[in-house]
Design a protein around this motif. Structure first.
Motif, PDB file in Angstrom:
ATOM      1  N   CYS A  38      32.725  50.106  50.090  1.00  0.00           N
ATOM      2  CA  CYS A  38      34.048  50.001  49.474  1.00  0.00           C
ATOM      3  C   CYS A  38      34.240  50.983  48.321  1.00  0.00           C
ATOM      4  N   SER A  39      35.485  51.290  48.073  1.00  0.00           N
ATOM      5  CA  SER A  39      35.881  51.935  46.819  1.00  0.00           C
ATOM      6  C   SER A  39      36.836  51.002  46.094  1.00  0.00           C
ATOM      7  N   ASP A  40      36.930  51.182  44.784  1.00  0.00           N
ATOM      8  CA  ASP A  40      37.831  50.394  43.946  1.00  0.00           C
ATOM      9  C   ASP A  40      38.192  51.283  42.767  1.00  0.00           C
ATOM     10  N   TYR A  41      39.497  51.393  42.469  1.00  0.00           N
ATOM     11  CA  TYR A  41      39.937  52.531  41.657  1.00  0.00           C
ATOM     12  C   TYR A  41      41.228  52.199  40.948  1.00  0.00           C
ATOM     13  N   GLY A  42      41.413  52.748  39.759  1.00  0.00           N
ATOM     14  CA  GLY A  42      42.661  52.526  39.052  1.00  0.00           C
ATOM     15  C   GLY A  42      43.096  53.731  38.234  1.00  0.00           C
ATOM     16  N   VAL A  44      28.729  50.795  39.495  1.00  0.00           N
ATOM     17  CA  VAL A  44      29.620  49.802  38.904  1.00  0.00           C
ATOM     18  C   VAL A  44      31.034  50.353  38.806  1.00  0.00           C
ATOM     19  N   CYS A  45      31.989  49.451  38.760  1.00  0.00           N
ATOM     20  CA  CYS A  45      33.377  49.806  38.467  1.00  0.00           C
ATOM     21  C   CYS A  45      33.675  49.339  37.050  1.00  0.00           C
ATOM     22  N   ILE A  46      34.143  50.260  36.222  1.00  0.00           N
ATOM     23  CA  ILE A  46      34.518  49.927  34.848  1.00  0.00           C
ATOM     24  C   ILE A  46      36.026  50.073  34.745  1.00  0.00           C
ATOM     25  N   GLU A  47      36.714  48.991  34.365  1.00  0.00           N
ATOM     26  CA  GLU A  47      38.168  48.953  34.511  1.00  0.00           C
ATOM     27  C   GLU A  47      38.894  48.399  33.296  1.00  0.00           C
ATOM     28  N   PRO A  48      38.925  49.119  32.192  1.00  0.00           N
ATOM     29  CA  PRO A  48      39.735  48.672  31.056  1.00  0.00           C
ATOM     30  C   PRO A  48      41.228  48.778  31.371  1.00  0.00           C
ATOM     31  N   CYS A 102      54.460  49.017  28.408  1.00  0.00           N
ATOM     32  CA  CYS A 102      53.743  49.537  29.575  1.00  0.00           C
ATOM     33  C   CYS A 102      52.526  48.681  29.911  1.00  0.00           C
ATOM     34  N   TYR A 103      52.084  48.810  31.147  1.00  0.00           N
ATOM     35  CA  TYR A 103      50.800  48.299  31.612  1.00  0.00           C
ATOM     36  C   TYR A 103      50.030  49.502  32.144  1.00  0.00           C
ATOM     37  N   LEU A 104      48.801  49.685  31.641  1.00  0.00           N
ATOM     38  CA  LEU A 104      48.023  50.879  31.983  1.00  0.00           C
ATOM     39  C   LEU A 104      46.648  50.470  32.473  1.00  0.00           C
ATOM     40  N   ARG A 105      46.207  51.124  33.530  1.00  0.00           N
ATOM     41  CA  ARG A 105      44.884  50.869  34.107  1.00  0.00           C
ATOM     42  C   ARG A 105      44.086  52.164  34.171  1.00  0.00           C
ATOM     43  N   CYS A 106      42.785  52.015  33.973  1.00  0.00           N
ATOM     44  CA  CYS A 106      41.862  53.114  34.190  1.00  0.00           C
ATOM     45  C   CYS A 106      40.608  52.497  34.786  1.00  0.00           C
ATOM     46  N   GLU A 107      40.357  52.731  36.062  1.00  0.00           N
ATOM     47  CA  GLU A 107      39.164  52.175  36.706  1.00  0.00           C
ATOM     48  C   GLU A 107      38.402  53.287  37.403  1.00  0.00           C
ATOM     49  N   ASP A 108      37.121  53.396  37.073  1.00  0.00           N
ATOM     50  CA  ASP A 108      36.262  54.416  37.666  1.00  0.00           C
ATOM     51  C   ASP A 108      35.049  53.788  38.318  1.00  0.00           C
TER      52      ASP A 108
END
Length: 388
Positions: free
Chosen positions: A252-256, A348-352, A360-366
């Motif tokens: 899987c991938s998971d991303y933001g 790991v996925c880190i998603e603050p 606004c609503y802001l996502r950053c997931e790597d």
């Protein structure tokens, strides 16, 4: 069948006095079979369902798997499966015992006789426990998901290559989606585009239903999340937060990422601060550092910009991410109360996330690979692209 992984499993089984392990359709089955062509855990009718008596889902099929992997301590593994799965799984290097769906329990019963202690996985746990006790109600049944989880926590080189490919695929998809984010398109249409990219480019599936979360600055409803209707055309002055992923070769991938349709200096500054905090955290992470410190590091960095109060938290758990691999969410989670440290070859996925009510609503997931000396972000999409 991945013999090396099964041998490592048997070492843990012997230590705990476990005679056999049963896994139904799920991530552990895929892991020990070493096969990603058939994504077992994507079957909604067999995935993690419990019977009503177990206090869970009461759907008939949710409690009954159509494939069961049996791994005994002192013998060769066996795969029990329905006839309709036989052709597609015939190439696997494991003994397969087919039967009609309703007869799987009868096929397993002789293999369980004489066993004292059997571990079962979480997926279809109610059915697995019932099969065991129907064979011999004196058998001690214990949780067995943890065995696979312990081994899956550290990825081998082949798994890392697959996760890297999944991350690169997701980055490319983000580039296509970003070009489509113009006034007039609806969140629902964007979600369909994300799915269509996967279908047209060879992904097995999407990891989960994509989230396209819109907040229109200063407009009614912008104080809370999920108030923007999916069928409403996106307008100027709208922040868009993404959360999506794909399944490629069983992983899987998971991303933001986030964007803003139009111009807004406050939102832009907040987005830059979010990525600045993310990069600061990635610079600090290395083997031996605690898994539970992500929130504190991110909060500290954002607070220096006066934005700490907007760092979104999941209740009081302060969850900032999770592991990823065969399953989209693999334990341990990166939360304040988790024990343990980062180890080489974890992914790991880190998603603050920032929720600034009314703005606004802001996502950053790597997706992040832990290396021998630090870490590497596998997702590399342009962090400077925000205002569209």
């Amino acid at each position: 069948m991945n013999t090396e992984r099964i041998n490592k499993l048997k070492v843990m089984m012997e230590k705990d006095g476990v005679d056999a392990v049963l896994y139904a359709t799920g991530g552990n089955m895929q892991y020990f079979l070493g096969d990603g062509s058939y994504y077992w855990h994507r079957l909604s009718e067999t995935n993690y369902g419990l019977s009503a008596a177990d206090g869970g889902t009461d759907g008939y099929f949710l409690n009954k798997p159509d494939c069961i992997l049996y791994i005994p301590l002192n013998d060769e593994p066996v795969l029990f499966l329905t006839y309709d799965k036989l052709d597609s799984m015939r190439y696997l290097s494991i003994k397969g015992i087919p039967s009609y769906f309703a007869m799987l329990g009868n096929r397993i019963k002789p293999y369980l006789k004489g066993k004292k202690r059997i571990a079962i996985g979480e997926s279809c746990a109610g059915a697995l426990k019932k099969h065991v006790l129907n064979a011999d109600n004196t058998i001690e049944v214990i949780p067995g998901e943890i065995y696979g989880e312990r081994l899956r926590m550290i990825k081998d080189s082949g798994e890392i290559a697959k996760l890297r490919a999944a991350a690169e695929f997701t980055d490319r998809a983000m580039g296509i989606v970003a070009k489509a984010l113009k006034p007039g398109i609806t969140p629902a249409e964007v979600r369909e585009l994300i799915a269509a990219i996967g279908l047209s480019s060879g992904a097995q599936s999407i990891s989960f239903s994509a989230a396209v979360i819109c907040v229109q600055s200063g407009k009614p409803g912008s104080e809370e999340l999920f108030n923007y209707p999916e069928d409403r055309p996106i307008e100027e002055g709208t922040a868009i937060g993404f959360d999506y992923g794909y399944v490629l070769d069983g992983y899987c991938s998971d991303y933001g990422r986030s964007f803003y349709v139009g111009k807004n200096e406050q939102a832009k500054d907040a987005y830059e601060a979010l990525h600045e905090a993310q990069l600061y955290l990635l610079d600090k992470i290395k083997p031996g550092e605690p898994l539970n410190y992500c929130y504190d590091v991110l909060y500290e960095k954002l607070e220096k910009r006066g934005l700490g109060k907007y760092l979104r938290r999941a209740e009081d758990h302060l969850i900032m991410g999770h592991q990823i691999g065969i399953d989209i969410h693999e334990r341990p989670w990166l939360r304040a109360d988790v024990e343990g440290v980062f180890l080489p070859n974890m992914v790991v996925c880190i998603e603050p996330k920032i929720m600034w009510p009314g703005l606004c609503y802001l996502r950053c997931e790597d997706m992040v690979l832990i290396t021998e000396t630090g870490c590497e972000s596998l997702t590399k999409f342009d962090r400077n692209l925000f205002e569209l």
